[in-house]
Scaffold this active site. Sequence first.
Site, PDB file in Angstrom:
ATOM      1  N   LEU A 166       0.836  -1.214   0.000  1.00  0.00           N
ATOM      2  CA  LEU A 166       0.000   0.000   0.000  1.00  0.00           C
ATOM      3  C   LEU A 166       0.868   1.260   0.000  1.00  0.00           C
ATOM      4  CD1 LEU A 166      -3.076  -0.593   2.350  1.00  0.00           C
ATOM      5  CD2 LEU A 166      -3.104   0.052  -0.054  1.00  0.00           C
ATOM      6  N   HIS A 167       1.541   1.509  -1.112  1.00  0.00           N
ATOM      7  CA  HIS A 167       2.252   2.769  -1.246  1.00  0.00           C
ATOM      8  C   HIS A 167       1.301   3.800  -1.849  1.00  0.00           C
ATOM      9  CE1 HIS A 167       3.054   2.366  -5.674  1.00  0.00           C
ATOM     10  NE2 HIS A 167       2.998   1.072  -5.385  1.00  0.00           N
ATOM     11  N   SER A 168       1.817   4.937  -2.280  1.00  0.00           N
ATOM     12  CA  SER A 168       0.949   6.068  -2.624  1.00  0.00           C
ATOM     13  C   SER A 168      -0.057   5.752  -3.724  1.00  0.00           C
ATOM     14  CB  SER A 168       1.808   7.264  -3.049  1.00  0.00           C
ATOM     15  OG  SER A 168       2.627   7.686  -1.992  1.00  0.00           O
TER      16      SER A 168
END
Length: 248
Positions: A166-168
């Site tokens: 769950l990165h940007s």
Amino acid sequence: MIGFVIVSHSEALAQAAVDLGMQMIHGEAPAVRIASGADGGFGTDAAAIADAIDALADADGVLIITDLGSAVLSSELALDLRTSTVAVRISDGPFVEGITAGLVRAAAGGGLDDVANEVSTALAAKQAHAAAASADAPMPAASDAPAGAVGSDASVEAVLRNPMGLHSRPAALVVKAVGAFDANVSIANLTTGAGPASALSMIGLLALGAGGGATVRISASGPDAAAAVETVRRLVDDGFGELDQAPA
């Protein structure tokens, strides 16, 4: 949809920050006006800020995001110079992170209060990760993450299949997806115990620290709970479009 006035001492800085934030938008983007520079150089101009606010008079509200402290003073003066009556807030949030988080939340249908709060807390994810990486800094407690849904009508566990989790970009996709449902959706990182975080908060999702391989719980309550959970689960199983091929 609310609009944004970006107040910076440097036009190049403001434009770069807006361009970065726009990379996270999927679909219709909020209206943005940049008020930067003074007399063709560095500085801020209250009259230019007032004009930028008035240009967004038809928006559902206007959030001003500033870079340095003197930009806040110019923005306050601009409120007395403007001619429109649109609701305006001056954010106390960070410049780069705030612009990105605010644009994503606004694009998902957030109101002025929602977006202002998201921008104000936009350093939460960076602070949590920096503390975790510093040997002499205390680890944030799981309860420090933004609050998510209380209670659940639908819930599922899933493993983040994309390498970075769950990165940007995936977080922005989740925010956009759940914004279409009448449901209160939250995500918890079961691997570390962090969360739950509201799925409408990009910053909250980033603060979960859920990397590739982490197990998350997607929960929702409300009329569209089941559909919202299923939509997010499909995003997770598809690796947010970052896998070479979709799961079998």
